[in-house]
Design an enzyme around this catalytic site. Structure first.
Site, PDB file in Angstrom:
ATOM      1  N   HIS A 245      -3.005 -10.033   2.836  1.00 20.12           N
ATOM      2  CA  HIS A 245      -4.458 -10.101   2.996  1.00 20.12           C
ATOM      3  C   HIS A 245      -4.810 -11.133   4.072  1.00 20.12           C
ATOM      4  CE1 HIS A 245      -4.694  -8.181  -1.068  1.00 20.12           C
ATOM      5  NE2 HIS A 245      -5.757  -7.630  -0.506  1.00 20.12           N
TER       6      HIS A 245
ATOM      7  N   LYS B 186      -2.598  -0.887   7.279  1.00 16.07           N
ATOM      8  CA  LYS B 186      -4.026  -0.608   7.429  1.00 16.07           C
ATOM      9  C   LYS B 186      -4.744  -1.681   8.226  1.00 16.07           C
ATOM     10  CE  LYS B 186      -8.144   0.082   4.552  1.00 16.07           C
ATOM     11  NZ  LYS B 186      -8.645   0.153   3.160  1.00 16.07           N
TER      12      LYS B 186
ATOM     13  N   ARG C 113       0.854  -1.176   0.000  1.00 14.13           N
ATOM     14  CA  ARG C 113       0.000   0.000   0.000  1.00 14.13           C
ATOM     15  C   ARG C 113       0.896   1.234   0.000  1.00 14.13           C
ATOM     16  NH1 ARG C 113      -2.088  -3.556   3.828  1.00 14.13           N
ATOM     17  NH2 ARG C 113      -4.241  -4.243   3.446  1.00 14.13           N
TER      18      ARG C 113
ATOM     19  N   HIS D  94      -2.863   2.368  -5.064  1.00 15.50           N
ATOM     20  CA  HIS D  94      -3.199   0.962  -4.837  1.00 15.50           C
ATOM     21  C   HIS D  94      -2.881   0.091  -6.048  1.00 15.50           C
ATOM     22  CE1 HIS D  94      -5.327  -2.073  -2.444  1.00 15.50           C
ATOM     23  NE2 HIS D  94      -5.878  -2.505  -3.565  1.00 15.50           N
TER      24      HIS D  94
ATOM     25  N   TYR E 288      -8.748  -9.887  -7.313  1.00 18.15           N
ATOM     26  CA  TYR E 288      -7.562  -9.849  -8.162  1.00 18.15           C
ATOM     27  C   TYR E 288      -7.262 -11.236  -8.739  1.00 18.15           C
ATOM     28  CZ  TYR E 288      -7.080  -5.689  -5.265  1.00 18.15           C
ATOM     29  OH  TYR E 288      -7.314  -4.532  -4.596  1.00 18.15           O
TER      30      TYR E 288
ATOM     31  N   ARG F 104      -0.055  -2.662  -5.841  1.00 22.25           N
ATOM     32  CA  ARG F 104      -0.466  -3.795  -5.003  1.00 22.25           C
ATOM     33  C   ARG F 104      -1.406  -4.709  -5.774  1.00 22.25           C
ATOM     34  NH1 ARG F 104      -1.140  -5.430   0.248  1.00 22.25           N
ATOM     35  NH2 ARG F 104      -3.223  -6.017   0.974  1.00 22.25           N
TER      36      ARG F 104
END
Length: 311
Positions: free
Chosen positions: A287, A181, A154, A261, A296, A264
């Site tokens: 993730h 985050k 990020r 973003h 994705y 990523r």
């Protein structure tokens, strides 16, 4: 404003708590989240809402703003209103059937696919860095793009990397991500950045930038002014996004489609296209769930053994 601040504090009994307890309860919510709560609640209160409120009032607030605000914004407002009630010990009207049905109806009538930044795929990244020179700005941007892509970082993670977070190993680099985050408690994680097999090597790009800038401590990605003076501070998140957009435009790509973003998303999509297992992609991106990553993965796998390939 006092009502807004009080309603978004972690406890309605804040004033009676010891100072040490107040500090820890405040630390439980990030400054950005706290500001978002206050801004959302400010909008609700200025419209005529109150805390405590009724389900009917909140449903009416949603219906009035259904055409003016996005569904994502309305959903965030509900989170803030909910937090304002629960943190002060009031019954939470946001959980009522009326509010849920109102939001469901708004989604059916006004729902649109969420607009996402386009992924910068490996071929796009190579196109962006082609022709870069050896001046400080080019060296910095090349390293930023390649490290951001290889690490699936990020923009907040990318700008926050310090020299002390990097370890050189035989296969490349280990980078310690101290906070992100989804890691508000600061547990951190390590990611590996291997040497590249082409001229687009993130490890060599970073070493070239650090050597040219003579950076041995502190932030690795820094602003450079028009005179070529390199700052001591880190780039802002907005500056990282601006660099990506500017370099995308220079490469002939539409800059409006890309954001901080995009690197990523690009690594996750490109890895899926290359057949990298999902668990390996997840280890690199960090993730926690498959839900977001799956978008994705689906994009990347869409043309693998595609049924239409028989044509």
């Amino acid at each position: 404003m006092d009502q807004i601040i009080a309603a978004t504090e972690p406890s309605g009994l804040r004033e009676t708590l010891p100072i040490a307890v107040r500090e820890f309860t405040e630390a439980a919510i990030s400054a950005n989240t706290r500001r978002a709560y206050r801004a959302d609640l400010d909008h609700f209160l200025l419209w005529g809402g109150s805390v405590p409120s009724s389900a009917e009032t909140i449903a009416r607030y949603l219906s009035v703003h259904a055409e003016r605000l996005s569904i994502a914004t309305l959903a965030r407002r509900l989170v803030s209103i909910s937090k304002a009630h629960t943190s002060r010990g009031f019954p939470n009207p946001v959980t009522s059937d009326l509010v849920h049905l109102t939001m469901r109806g708004i989604r059916r009538v006004h729902g649109k696919p969420q607009r996402q930044s386009a992924a910068l795929l490996v071929q796009d990244v190579r196109r962006m860095i082609a022709g870069f020179g050896d001046n400080p700005t080019d060296l910095r941007d090349r390293a930023l793009i390649l490290i951001g892509f290889a690490g699936a970082l990020r923009r907040s993670e990318l700008r926050a990397i310090n020299c002390s977070d990097i370890a050189r190993v035989p296969h490349g680099l280990l980078i310690q991500i101290t906070r992100s985050k989804t890691d508000q408690e600061g547990n951190g994680r390590k990611i590996g950045i291997p040497y590249g097999r082409t001229v687009a090597c993130p490890v060599l790009a970073l070493e070239a930038w650090l050597a040219r800038a003579q950076i041995g401590e502190g932030p690795i990605f820094r602003p450079i002014d028009r005179q070529g003076v390199i700052a001591e501070t880190a780039l802002s998140g907005e500056a990282v996004a601006h660099i990506i957009k500017r370099r995308a435009k220079a490469a002939g790509l539409d800059p409006t489609r890309y954001s901080g973003h995009s690197l990523r998303a690009g690594l996750a999509t490109s890895a899926a296209e290359a057949g990298v297992p999902t668990w390996k992609i997840k280890a690199q991106t960090g993730h926690r769930s498959d839900a977001v990553l799956s978008r994705y993965i689906r994009d990347g796998e869409m043309f693998i053994q595609n049924a239409a390939s028989v044509l």
